[in-house]
Design a protein around this motif. Structure first.
Motif, short mmCIF file in Angstrom:
data_model
loop_
_atom_site.label_atom_id
_atom_site.label_comp_id
_atom_site.label_asym_id
_atom_site.label_seq_id
_atom_site.Cartn_x
_atom_site.Cartn_y
_atom_site.Cartn_z
N GLY A 26 0.81 -1.22 0.00
CA GLY A 26 0.00 0.00 0.00
C GLY A 26 0.84 1.26 0.00
O GLY A 26 0.53 2.23 -0.71
N VAL A 27 1.91 1.28 0.79
CA VAL A 27 2.78 2.46 0.82
C VAL A 27 3.42 2.68 -0.55
O VAL A 27 3.42 3.80 -1.07
CB VAL A 27 3.86 2.31 1.92
CG1 VAL A 27 4.94 3.36 1.78
CG2 VAL A 27 3.22 2.40 3.30
N THR A 33 1.25 6.04 -7.20
CA THR A 33 0.06 6.75 -7.68
C THR A 33 0.30 8.26 -7.66
O THR A 33 -0.03 8.96 -8.63
CB THR A 33 -1.16 6.38 -6.82
OG1 THR A 33 -1.35 4.96 -6.87
CG2 THR A 33 -2.41 7.06 -7.33
N VAL A 34 0.88 8.76 -6.60
CA VAL A 34 1.18 10.20 -6.52
C VAL A 34 2.19 10.58 -7.59
O VAL A 34 2.04 11.62 -8.25
CB VAL A 34 1.69 10.57 -5.10
CG1 VAL A 34 2.26 11.97 -5.07
CG2 VAL A 34 0.56 10.43 -4.09
N MET A 35 3.22 9.76 -7.77
CA MET A 35 4.21 10.04 -8.83
C MET A 35 3.54 10.04 -10.20
O MET A 35 3.86 10.88 -11.05
CB MET A 35 5.33 9.00 -8.80
CG MET A 35 6.24 9.08 -7.60
SD MET A 35 7.20 10.58 -7.54
CE MET A 35 8.27 10.37 -8.95
N GLY A 36 2.64 9.10 -10.43
CA GLY A 36 1.97 9.02 -11.72
C GLY A 36 1.05 10.20 -11.98
O GLY A 36 0.94 10.67 -13.11
N ASN A 54 3.51 4.48 -13.92
CA ASN A 54 3.50 4.72 -12.48
C ASN A 54 2.08 4.75 -11.93
O ASN A 54 1.80 4.17 -10.88
CB ASN A 54 4.21 6.03 -12.14
CG ASN A 54 5.71 5.93 -12.25
OD1 ASN A 54 6.27 4.84 -12.22
ND2 ASN A 54 6.36 7.07 -12.38
N LEU A 55 1.20 5.43 -12.63
CA LEU A 55 -0.18 5.52 -12.18
C LEU A 55 -0.86 4.15 -12.16
O LEU A 55 -1.47 3.77 -11.15
CB LEU A 55 -0.97 6.48 -13.07
CG LEU A 55 -2.44 6.65 -12.73
CD1 LEU A 55 -2.61 7.26 -11.34
CD2 LEU A 55 -3.13 7.50 -13.77
N TRP A 56 -0.74 3.40 -13.24
CA TRP A 56 -1.41 2.10 -13.31
C TRP A 56 -0.80 1.09 -12.35
O TRP A 56 -1.51 0.28 -11.74
CB TRP A 56 -1.42 1.58 -14.74
CG TRP A 56 -2.40 2.32 -15.57
CD1 TRP A 56 -2.14 3.24 -16.55
CD2 TRP A 56 -3.82 2.26 -15.46
NE1 TRP A 56 -3.30 3.74 -17.05
CE2 TRP A 56 -4.37 3.15 -16.40
CE3 TRP A 56 -4.70 1.54 -14.67
CZ2 TRP A 56 -5.73 3.35 -16.57
CZ3 TRP A 56 -6.06 1.73 -14.83
CH2 TRP A 56 -6.56 2.62 -15.77
N ALA A 57 0.52 1.11 -12.20
CA ALA A 57 1.16 0.20 -11.23
C ALA A 57 0.75 0.57 -9.81
O ALA A 57 0.49 -0.32 -8.98
CB ALA A 57 2.68 0.25 -11.38
N MET A 61 -1.25 -1.82 -7.23
CA MET A 61 -0.72 -2.15 -5.91
C MET A 61 -1.72 -1.81 -4.81
O MET A 61 -1.84 -2.54 -3.82
CB MET A 61 0.61 -1.44 -5.69
CG MET A 61 1.71 -1.97 -6.57
SD MET A 61 3.23 -1.06 -6.38
CE MET A 61 4.07 -2.14 -5.24
N LEU A 62 -2.44 -0.71 -4.96
CA LEU A 62 -3.46 -0.35 -3.97
C LEU A 62 -4.59 -1.38 -3.96
O LEU A 62 -5.12 -1.73 -2.89
CB LEU A 62 -4.00 1.05 -4.25
CG LEU A 62 -3.02 2.19 -3.97
CD1 LEU A 62 -3.61 3.52 -4.43
CD2 LEU A 62 -2.65 2.25 -2.50
N VAL A 63 -4.96 -1.88 -5.13
CA VAL A 63 -6.00 -2.92 -5.20
C VAL A 63 -5.52 -4.20 -4.52
O VAL A 63 -6.26 -4.82 -3.75
CB VAL A 63 -6.40 -3.18 -6.67
CG1 VAL A 63 -7.24 -4.43 -6.81
CG2 VAL A 63 -7.13 -1.98 -7.25
N VAL A 64 -4.26 -4.59 -4.79
CA VAL A 64 -3.72 -5.79 -4.15
C VAL A 64 -3.65 -5.62 -2.64
O VAL A 64 -3.99 -6.54 -1.88
CB VAL A 64 -2.33 -6.14 -4.75
CG1 VAL A 64 -1.63 -7.22 -3.94
CG2 VAL A 64 -2.47 -6.57 -6.20
#
Length: 96
Positions: A26-27, A33-36, A54-57, A61-64
């Motif tokens: 999550g971190v 997400t912020v970088m993207g 960056n955004l999609w990864a 990761m947040l979903v996982v």
């Protein structure tokens, strides 16, 4: 008032490895997400076949991480009250 003669089993809580993994993923997901969203230039997006990686990864990761937290909440680990002891029924290990 009921007195307890035997210790009760309890949940692993914060020591559940799934929650630790979810926190780490999550971190990193938040950072990506912020970088993207804020710090990825059009030139960098063009290099990656017009996909904001960056955004999609980060979203992935947040979903996982959310799936790991959901898994830990739905199926909590129960720690036994007393550790298992060897009984006479257990087979002997070769070489003993």
């Amino acid at each position: 008032m009921a007195t307890e003669s035997q210790p009760r089993a309890h949940k692993a809580g914060a020591f559940d490895i799934r929650l630790i993994i979810a926190l780490l993923i999550g971190v990193y997901g938040i950072i990506l997400t912020v970088m993207g969203i804020a710090f990825t230039s059009a030139e960098e997006i063009k290099k990656s076949a017009d996909v904001n990686i960056n955004l999609w990864a980060g979203i992935g990761m947040l979903v996982v991480a959310a799936l790991f937290v959901t898994w830990a909440l739905v199926r909590p680990l129960v720690v036994p009250a007393e550790p298992e002891t060897e009984s006479d029924d257990t087979p002997a290990v070769a070489g003993e």
